[in-house]
Design a protein around this motif. Structure first.
Motif, PDB file in Angstrom:
ATOM      1  N   HIS A 241      37.607  42.199  30.421  1.00  0.00           N
ATOM      2  CA  HIS A 241      37.293  41.879  31.824  1.00  0.00           C
ATOM      3  C   HIS A 241      38.042  42.881  32.814  1.00  0.00           C
ATOM      4  N   PHE A 242      39.311  42.595  31.764  1.00  0.00           N
ATOM      5  CA  PHE A 242      40.098  43.847  32.900  1.00  0.00           C
ATOM      6  C   PHE A 242      39.622  45.294  33.244  1.00  0.00           C
ATOM      7  N   SER A 243      39.636  45.078  31.607  1.00  0.00           N
ATOM      8  CA  SER A 243      38.690  46.659  32.318  1.00  0.00           C
ATOM      9  C   SER A 243      37.210  46.957  33.127  1.00  0.00           C
ATOM     10  N   VAL A 244      36.650  46.220  33.173  1.00  0.00           N
ATOM     11  CA  VAL A 244      35.463  46.218  33.489  1.00  0.00           C
ATOM     12  C   VAL A 244      35.871  45.920  35.160  1.00  0.00           C
ATOM     13  N   ALA A 245      36.204  45.073  35.513  1.00  0.00           N
ATOM     14  CA  ALA A 245      37.139  44.581  36.671  1.00  0.00           C
ATOM     15  C   ALA A 245      37.713  46.462  37.445  1.00  0.00           C
ATOM     16  N   SER A 246      38.616  46.937  36.808  1.00  0.00           N
ATOM     17  CA  SER A 246      39.263  47.992  37.466  1.00  0.00           C
ATOM     18  C   SER A 246      37.674  49.353  37.558  1.00  0.00           C
ATOM     19  N   LEU A 247      36.576  49.014  36.735  1.00  0.00           N
ATOM     20  CA  LEU A 247      35.866  50.065  36.626  1.00  0.00           C
ATOM     21  C   LEU A 247      34.788  49.746  38.364  1.00  0.00           C
ATOM     22  N   ALA A 248      34.602  48.046  38.071  1.00  0.00           N
ATOM     23  CA  ALA A 248      33.970  48.044  39.901  1.00  0.00           C
ATOM     24  C   ALA A 248      34.927  48.474  40.641  1.00  0.00           C
TER      25      ALA A 248
END
Length: 375
Positions: A87-94
């Motif tokens: 989730h942290f990675s996805v939020a950073s990508l976003a």
């Protein structure tokens, strides 16, 4: 309302059936390498939790996300840690802003394809700054060629994509940081054994090695200067998301002990209630800062508040664990390894960056009016 009812209802809304599936599997089985938890998480659609609805995700708010992570952590700390990294990675990508709107197609692919994203972002290492990446890159065509290793790297065995921070040396000799997205089948990417502890082994935190891995320009975004101990906007946002989610996960693990005490019902009601109050007060602190992030608050001041809450919850977890094990009693401790395991798993929070010891001076400086540093 039953203890953890709000969190489990939130988990059920976003990932139907996952809590029931996890509850049917013994904790020891969920915490082993190769356990079924990640497959169940993917099947329940968990990969899209923080992806906007416009890209096929669930668009969960920070408040909903911390409730989901507490519920998952109460069933399987290893799954909680692994999914925190996703989730942290996805939020950073976003928030990274890959070129030509590519991030939106990528996020849609993660949500609809139910892809797992591992985190290779910089972390604290002995003798190195927190913001200093372990991976280095050189320009190659319109992209980068990346070399180095990340250890530990959760989801190393199940990931579909790796997101990572890399140091790129410019023509002026100064390093800049970039964020890259690397498909798991990229030539030169290898996973090696690293995690030797049985605690949290189910999070698949092994070593990921990259040897001259080519990353096309559309999967690269340049960010800040690695020599700067003050995090840039993307790094600050990433830290905020990480601290919220990881703290909720470990609080969930401690909450599983509280739930055991409440269900046993043997201890004095005053002591049982005090234990539940401690856990709920810790969650209220976490929810408070999650609501602030949900309202759009960002930046160093919010990061400082998140860190204060993380360290306060960390202390509360320690008190909860000690008291819960005492109230469960010796026969419960002897008869099952769950209480001992959960207590050991909760200790992991103190090792995640940035540590309280590392940040004490920086927080004092911040509260004296100086810029917040995390390096």
């Amino acid at each position: 309302m039953r203890f953890l009812a709000t969190e489990r209802a939130t988990l059920q809304r976003f990932m139907p059936g996952l809590d029931d599936d996890l509850a049917r599997i013994p904790l020891a089985d969920l915490e082993r390498p190769g356990n079924p938890a990640l497959a169940l998480f993917k099947a329940a659609g968990g990969t899209g939790l923080l992806i906007p609805t416009e890209q096929g995700g669930d668009g969960a708010t920070p408040l909903e996300a911390v409730r989901v992570q507490r519920a998952i952590g109460a069933r399987s700390p290893s799954l909680g840690i692994a999914t925190t990294m996703h989730h942290f990675s996805v939020a950073s990508l976003a928030e990274a802003g890959l070129g030509d709107g590519w991030e939106w197609m990528l996020l849609e692919g993660i949500a609809t394809g139910r892809l797992l994203v591992a985190s290779g972002f910089a972390e604290g290492r002995s003798g190195a700054a927190i913001l200093s990446p372990t991976l280095r890159a050189v320009p190659h065509g319109d992209g980068l060629r990346v070399t180095g290793s990340k250890k530990p790297c959760s989801l190393s065995r199940s990931m579909d994509l790796l997101t990572a921070s890399v140091a790129v040396t410019g023509e002026d000799g100064r390093d800049r940081m970039a964020v890259v997205v690397v498909p798991v089948d990229s030539p030169g990417l290898e996973v090696r054994p690293f995690w030797n502890n049985f605690v949290l082994a189910g999070a698949e935190s092994d070593e990921v090695v990259l040897k001259d891995v080519e990353v096309p320009g559309r999967l690269v975004v340049m960010t800040g200067n690695t020599a700067d101990q003050q995090p840039d906007e993307l790094q600050t946002s990433g830290f905020i998301w990480f601290e919220l989610l990881v703290t909720a996960t470990y609080l969930g693990a401690a909450s599983a002990l509280v739930e055991g005490v409440l269900e046993a019902g043997r201890a004095d009601a005053v002591e049982r209630a005090a234990l539940a109050v401690e856990a709920e007060a810790a969650m209220a602190m976490l929810e408070g800062v999650a609501r602030a992030v949900e309202a759009g608050e960002r930046g160093p001041d919010v990061l400082a508040r998140v860190l204060c809450v993380r360290y306060a919850v960390q202390d509360a977890i320690g008190r909860i664990n000690r008291k819960a094990v005492e109230l469960l009693g010796g026969m419960s401790y002897i008869g099952s390894g769950d209480a001992a395991y959960l207590t050991a798993a909760c200790a992991g929070l103190m090792f995640h960056p940035p540590s309280r010891t590392h940040m004490s001076g920086q927080l004092c400086d911040h509260f004296a009016g100086r810029p917040l540093r995390v390096g």
